[in-house]
Enzyme design. Sequence first.
Site, PDB file in Angstrom:
ATOM      1  N   ASP A 107       0.810  -1.223   0.000  1.00  0.00           N
ATOM      2  CA  ASP A 107       0.000   0.000   0.000  1.00  0.00           C
ATOM      3  C   ASP A 107       0.843   1.274   0.000  1.00  0.00           C
ATOM      4  OD1 ASP A 107      -2.443  -1.362   0.044  1.00  0.00           O
ATOM      5  OD2 ASP A 107      -2.212  -1.739   2.194  1.00  0.00           O
ATOM      6  N   LYS A 125       3.131   2.605  -5.010  1.00  0.00           N
ATOM      7  CA  LYS A 125       3.985   2.455  -6.185  1.00  0.00           C
ATOM      8  C   LYS A 125       3.258   2.787  -7.483  1.00  0.00           C
ATOM      9  CE  LYS A 125       5.127  -1.787  -5.619  1.00  0.00           C
ATOM     10  NZ  LYS A 125       4.418  -2.138  -4.374  1.00  0.00           N
ATOM     11  N   HIS A 139       2.314  -7.164  -2.895  1.00  0.00           N
ATOM     12  CA  HIS A 139       1.598  -8.071  -2.020  1.00  0.00           C
ATOM     13  C   HIS A 139       2.472  -9.267  -1.674  1.00  0.00           C
ATOM     14  CE1 HIS A 139      -1.585 -10.573  -0.404  1.00  0.00           C
ATOM     15  NE2 HIS A 139      -2.285  -9.465  -0.267  1.00  0.00           N
ATOM     16  N   GLY A 151      36.441 -38.099  11.473  1.00  0.00           N
ATOM     17  CA  GLY A 151      35.759 -37.543  12.647  1.00  0.00           C
ATOM     18  C   GLY A 151      36.341 -36.190  12.998  1.00  0.00           C
ATOM     19  N   LYS A 197      40.327 -40.192  17.062  1.00  0.00           N
ATOM     20  CA  LYS A 197      40.734 -41.010  15.925  1.00  0.00           C
ATOM     21  C   LYS A 197      42.149 -41.576  16.103  1.00  0.00           C
ATOM     22  CE  LYS A 197      40.377 -37.615  13.076  1.00  0.00           C
ATOM     23  NZ  LYS A 197      39.916 -36.613  14.052  1.00  0.00           N
ATOM     24  N   SER A 227      39.289 -35.433   7.529  1.00  0.00           N
ATOM     25  CA  SER A 227      38.669 -35.583   6.197  1.00  0.00           C
ATOM     26  C   SER A 227      37.190 -35.199   6.207  1.00  0.00           C
ATOM     27  CB  SER A 227      38.865 -37.000   5.662  1.00  0.00           C
ATOM     28  OG  SER A 227      38.492 -37.983   6.606  1.00  0.00           O
TER      29      SER A 227
END
Lengths: 631, 264
Positions: free
Chosen positions: A26, A29, A103, A466, A472, A540
Site C-alpha cells: 500500500d 507504487k 503483495h 571424525g 581417531k 577428512s
Amino acid sequence: MSAASKPHVTLSGQNPFQLVIVGHVDHGKSTFVGRLLYETGALPESKVQQIRAVSERRGQRMEWAFLLDAFQAERDQGITIDVSRIPFKTDRRQYVIIDAPGHKEFLKNMVTGAADAEGAFLMIDAKEGLQEQSRRHAYLLSLMGTHQVSVLVTKMDLINYDHAKFQKIETDIRAYLRELGFSPRAVVPIAAQGDEADNIVHRSTNMLWYTGPTVVELLDILEPRPQNEQLPLRMPVQDVYRLDERRIVAGQIETGRLAVGDTLIFSPSGKTAKINSIEGWNISYKPNEASAGQPVGFTLDQQIFVERGEIASHAIDPPILTNVFRGSIFWFNDKPLRAGDVLKMKLTTAEHMVTVQSVDEVIDTENLGGTGRNEVQRSEVAKVTLRARGLMALDEASRAPLTGRFVLVDNFRIVGGGTISMDGYPDQRDLVTKRGTNLTASVTQVDRDARWKRNGHKGAVLWMTGLSGAGKSTIAREAEKVLFLKGFNVYVLDGDNVRGGLNANLGFSPEDRAENIRRVGEVAALFADAGIICLASFISPYASDRERARTAAGDAFHEVYVRADLEVCEERDPKGLYKKARTGEIPDFTGISAPYEAPDAPQLEINTAALSIDEGVAALVAYVEQQIRLT
Amino acid sequence: MNDLDHLEAEGIYIFREAFNRLDNIAMLWSLGKDSNVMLWLARKAFFGHVPFPVVHVDTERKFPEMIEFRDRKAKEWGLNLITGLCPPVEEMDPTLPPAARSAARKTVGLKWLNDKYKWTGIFAGIRRDEQAVRAKERFFSPRGETSEWDFRDQPPEFWGQFNTDFPPGTHLRIHPLLSWTEIDIWRYTQREKIPTISLYFSKNGKRYRSLGDQDITFPVDSEASTIDEIIQELTTTTVSERAGRAMDHEQEDAFERLRRAGYM
C-alpha cells in the site's frame, strides 16, 4: 499501454535503463508510476482522459494507479498482480520501469521483475515508515544482485510534509541498507496523488527543507549496469547444431570475450579445443571475436563431444568444479524447504539434481540475523548447502555473478533462486584434472591373493574420519599395537607422519586440505594393495574427498566414523585448537568455521562420547577380526 | 551492443532454448511486420535454417498481397509452411462483440491445427507494448489442456531462466519479441533489410499500421511511404498501434476475454 506515445521512441541505440520499483503493497507504487509518466510527458492526453473517465465512472477522484492496472481483476482487488514494464524518458535517457507488485504472496512476480534491473527504487509510506515487507524487498534486491537502491518516501502530504518524521525514516532505512551493502544515492520525499506532484519533476514548495535531487534528477545520476566484458570468459553451451557439415557450438557469452584461435576448456568435462571460426547468418563477414551479451555459434578445430550445460572458458581462470556449494536463496514454493529435499537446479544451461544437505540459516529480514528455524517457508530467504552427485561447473557470485546464481525447480515450476558462495568448500578442479593420463598400470607378477594368503588377512584401508578431538589417532595407535601383536600387518597414517614429508608442501586452505586427503587416499590404497591394513586417521571433513579415497582403494576401503559431538570435542580440546579457532587465530577450522560432513553409512561407527578408548579399540579390532582376517 | 543487438540476442536465446527443450514446436507466421522479424530471428538463431514448421492460420479474409507474399517467401526461404482454415463467424461465442467474434475464428482455426499436429510449443510474435494485457505476458507462457491462459498464477521468469519443465499435456506459447516496441520492429526491419508487405506504406494518404483481417482492420491517415518516414511518424503520433483493430475498442475487457481463451 499504447505503443504510440512519444516517449517510447528509442532512436539513439542506447539501451533503456531498467528500473524496478519495490515496496510494501500500500505504499503507493502504482500511483507514483502513473504520476511519473504523466509528469514526464509519457502519456498521451487521450490516455489520461480515459483514466479520468474510468475513475469518475467508479465515483473516485483521479486514480493514477489505474494506468498500470490493466486487468479488471486488479482494479477490483486494488492490488497489482503482475509485473508491468513501462518505457519513459527524461531529457538524458530512456528508461523502462518494472512495476513489481508488493503483495506478500506475489514474491515470485517481484523477482521476475526485479532480477534483471539495473537500479531500484524502494517506496516507503511516510505514514507507515519502514515495514517488514520494505525490509524483505530490500534484502531480496541484495540477493538478486541489484547494484544500486534509492528510496522514495511517499505520501508526504499525508504527514503534512513533516521534516522530523521524514528524517526518522531516512535514518532507519539508510542504516538497514548499509548492512546490506547498499548506499542509496538519495532518499527523496515525494507526494504523487495530489493536484501538484511534489519532488517528482518539479521541486516541491512544500518541503523547502529538502535539498537533495528530485526523482527525475536522481534517475539521471544512476549508473548503468557495469559491463561484463572484463570478467573471465564464461559461455554456457546452449546447444550443438550439425548444419551443412559444420558442427556449431551455440550459446550466449555471459561474461568475458572470446576470439578465433582461443583454446577453450569445457567444464565439467575438461575437454579442450580451439575456436576455428565464429559463425553467423546475414552478416557480411565472419567476426574474429565476440564478447559478453552476444549470442554466438562457433566451430572447433577438433571433433570433441561437448553438450548443453558445459561452460566454456579459457584455461586460465576457469569456473570452480564442485559437487557441493552454499546458496543464499529466496523461496516461493508453498511447500517449505527442508534438509534432505531433492530438487532440480538450473545454473545457466546446466541442470543438476541437488539434495539440500542442510538449511544453515533462515534469515530474519527484520534484523538480518538467523531465526533458529531449519525449514524455509514461502517468501523467506535462507542460507542452505546444496549437494549434487556429480561435479558442477559454477562460480562464486562475488566473482562472476552470471554463472554464480541458480534457480530451483520442483514439480515443474521454478520455486526459488539464489547466489553461490563456496565458504569453506574447496575447488575440486585440480583434484580431478591433474592426474597423469599417459600412464599404464604396471602388471605385477605377485598377485593380491598370494599376498593375502601369506599375511593371513586381506589388505585394507580403515579410513577413520571424525572431528578433531574425537579420538581417531588415539584409537588408531592403540589398535595398531593390538593388531600387530595379534600378527596383523598394520600401519597408521595420520597427520603426524604425512604432513612432515609427503605433504610438506601443503597448508590448511580448503584446496590444500583436499589435496592432502587425496594423496593420503592414494598412498593408503597402495598400502592395501601391498597387503597391509592401513589405519588412515584424518578429519577428512568432505564426503567428496572420502569418496575419492574409496575410489582409489576400491573394495578394500572401510569407512570408520569416530564420532563425538562438537561440544564434546571442544571440551576435550587436547591441543587447544578449538580455543584458537574460536578466537579466529586458526581460520577454516572444521566444526567451527568450516563444515564437517558426517558419513551417511559408515561400515563402522565408534561413538567416543559413549565408549571409553579401550572399548573403541576393541570395536575396531573386532571389526578387523570379522571383516579382514582370512578364515 | 546497442539496444537492437540486445533485443536480437534475447530473441535468439529464446529460440534456441525452446528448440532444445521442447519436442514438437512451430511458429505462427501472420505475415505482418512482427512475425517477419520473428522469422528473421529464427533464421539468425539457426544459421539460416528454420528447423520447425511455420504456421499460417488463414481466415480467408486476408489481403491478397499477404497470401502472395507468404507463398513466394516460403519457397524462397525453404520454409515448412503449414496452413489451416477457420470456422465461420456464426459458430463463435455470440456474447462477444462483433469484431472480437470475427477475431475469435483465428483462435479456433489454430486449435484445429494444434489438435492435428499436437505442438507442445508455438512461437507467437506478440509484444508487451501492443496492448495492456499483453504487457503481463511471460516469454514462456504455459496454457492448460484447453489452451486457456491463467494470468493469475504465472510461473516466475528471471535470470534468463525460463520454465521449460511441464507436466504432460501442457502447451506453451513462446514470445521472442515480448520486449520489442513497434519502433524497434521497424528499426530492425530497416537495419536487416527484412522484406515487408507494402500495405504498411502510405498510398493515397492512408497506410496500415497493423494487419489483421480485411473486414476488421482499417488503415490510418498517413503519408509515410518509407521505413524512415514510418519511424518518423511513430515518434510523433499519439494514435495507438491497434487503433485500426476494431475488436480492441468494443468493450473494456473484450481483448482480455479473447486472450484468456487462447487468442494471440
